[in-house]
Design an enzyme around this catalytic site. Structure first.
Site, mmCIF file in Angstrom:
data_model
loop_
_atom_site.group_PDB
_atom_site.id
_atom_site.type_symbol
_atom_site.label_atom_id
_atom_site.label_comp_id
_atom_site.label_asym_id
_atom_site.label_seq_id
_atom_site.Cartn_x
_atom_site.Cartn_y
_atom_site.Cartn_z
ATOM 1 N N LYS A 1 -7.590 3.016 2.096
ATOM 2 C CA LYS A 1 -6.709 2.578 3.181
ATOM 3 C C LYS A 1 -7.292 2.875 4.562
ATOM 4 C CE LYS A 1 -2.810 3.341 0.102
ATOM 5 N NZ LYS A 1 -1.556 4.055 -0.149
ATOM 6 N N THR B 1 0.808 -1.218 0.000
ATOM 7 C CA THR B 1 0.000 0.000 0.000
ATOM 8 C C THR B 1 0.842 1.269 0.000
ATOM 9 O OG1 THR B 1 -0.152 -0.096 2.418
ATOM 10 C CG2 THR B 1 -1.958 -1.066 1.167
ATOM 11 N N GLY B 2 2.112 1.169 -0.156
ATOM 12 C CA GLY B 2 2.909 2.391 -0.324
ATOM 13 C C GLY B 2 3.334 2.993 1.005
ATOM 14 N N THR B 3 3.052 4.258 1.340
ATOM 15 C CA THR B 3 1.772 4.897 1.401
ATOM 16 C C THR B 3 1.931 6.185 2.182
ATOM 17 O OG1 THR B 3 -0.540 4.511 1.947
ATOM 18 C CG2 THR B 3 1.007 3.871 3.576
ATOM 19 N N THR B 4 0.884 6.950 2.375
ATOM 20 C CA THR B 4 0.894 8.091 3.283
ATOM 21 C C THR B 4 -0.326 8.014 4.196
ATOM 22 O OG1 THR B 4 2.083 9.550 1.744
ATOM 23 C CG2 THR B 4 0.779 10.599 3.476
#
Length: 241
Positions: free
Chosen positions: A59, A25-28
């Protein structure tokens, strides 16, 4: 030089996606307390290596009406942990005939994330409201160590905005101020972080429940960044020749 092994070349037709690469999911993830609740914000990019498998992943996973979890790491791991924990929380609520507190819910998450820390790639932020302590945030990074935070960030994009969040947070923030801070932080992270992108989701959790708003890049309200004007590409003496 192409270093990709033959086992990764079994692509799904028309997608060019390698199924052996873990979905991440990467993410921030951004979260902040305000006077009366909490505000959470996320991007929506999910990737597998350099391939963006989804631009609109949600998310923010609701657990109850007053509790949500923001997920980063392996998509499969975080989804599984969220589903299992939701089942446990619902079971406790039914057996005890009262809602499970946010703190106790965070400890259920911590139990699984710590117990299976060697097998999971999962980091979460627990955000919610209860009548006992009001709005609460609990950060649980990989490994399961749990701390309550007033303002927190997680994921690959968090390193770009931690200083901004430290500067922006103050006691007794209003809901509107908190929403603007969190939305701006997600926008700054998305602008700089290659693993974050897509749309921005902002969630507000208070005594009235959970309200999630989506901001698209092609619609008003999406956070933008204006860069300073660049200097000339060539030195003046070169350009004038």
């Amino acid at each position: 030089m192409d270093m990709m092994g033959d086992d990764l070349r079994k692509a799904i037709p028309a997608l060019g996606f390698y199924p052996q690469v873990e979905i991440s999911t990467g993410t921030t993830l951004i979260a902040m307390e305000y006077d009366g609740g909490v505000v959470i914000g996320t991007d929506s990019r999910t990737s597998a290596g350099s391939f963006i498998s989804s631009r609109t992943t949600n998310k923010i996973t609701p657990i109850t009406d007053h509790l949500s979890v923001c997920r980063s790491g392996s998509a499969a791991d975080t989804q599984a942990i969220a589903d299992i924990t939701k089942y446990y929380i619902e079971t406790h609520s039914l057996l005890e005939n009262e809602p499970v507190t946010i703190y106790r819910s965070s400890q259920i998450f911590r139990q699984f994330l710590y117990q299976y820390r060697d097998s999971l790639s999962a980091s979460v932020i627990i955000a919610g409201w209860d009548a006992k302590l009001g709005g609460q945030l609990y950060a649980i990074p990989i490994g399961g160590f749990t701390t309550r935070q007033r303002s927190t960030a997680s994921g690959s994009g968090s390193t770009y905005v931690l200083g901004y969040l430290d500067k922006a947070w103050k006691p007794n923030l209003t809901k509107e101020e908190c929403i603007e801070i969190v939305k701006t932080a997600v926008g700054l992270a998305v602008f700089r972080d290659g693993s974050s992108g897509g749309v921005v989701r902002i969630g507000v959790i208070n005594e009235n429940g959970t309200d999630i708003t989506l901001y698209r890049p092609d619609k008003p309200g999406f956070p933008t960044v204006t860069l300073p004007t660049a200097h000339l590409t060539y030195a003046p003496h070169v350009k004038n020749q």
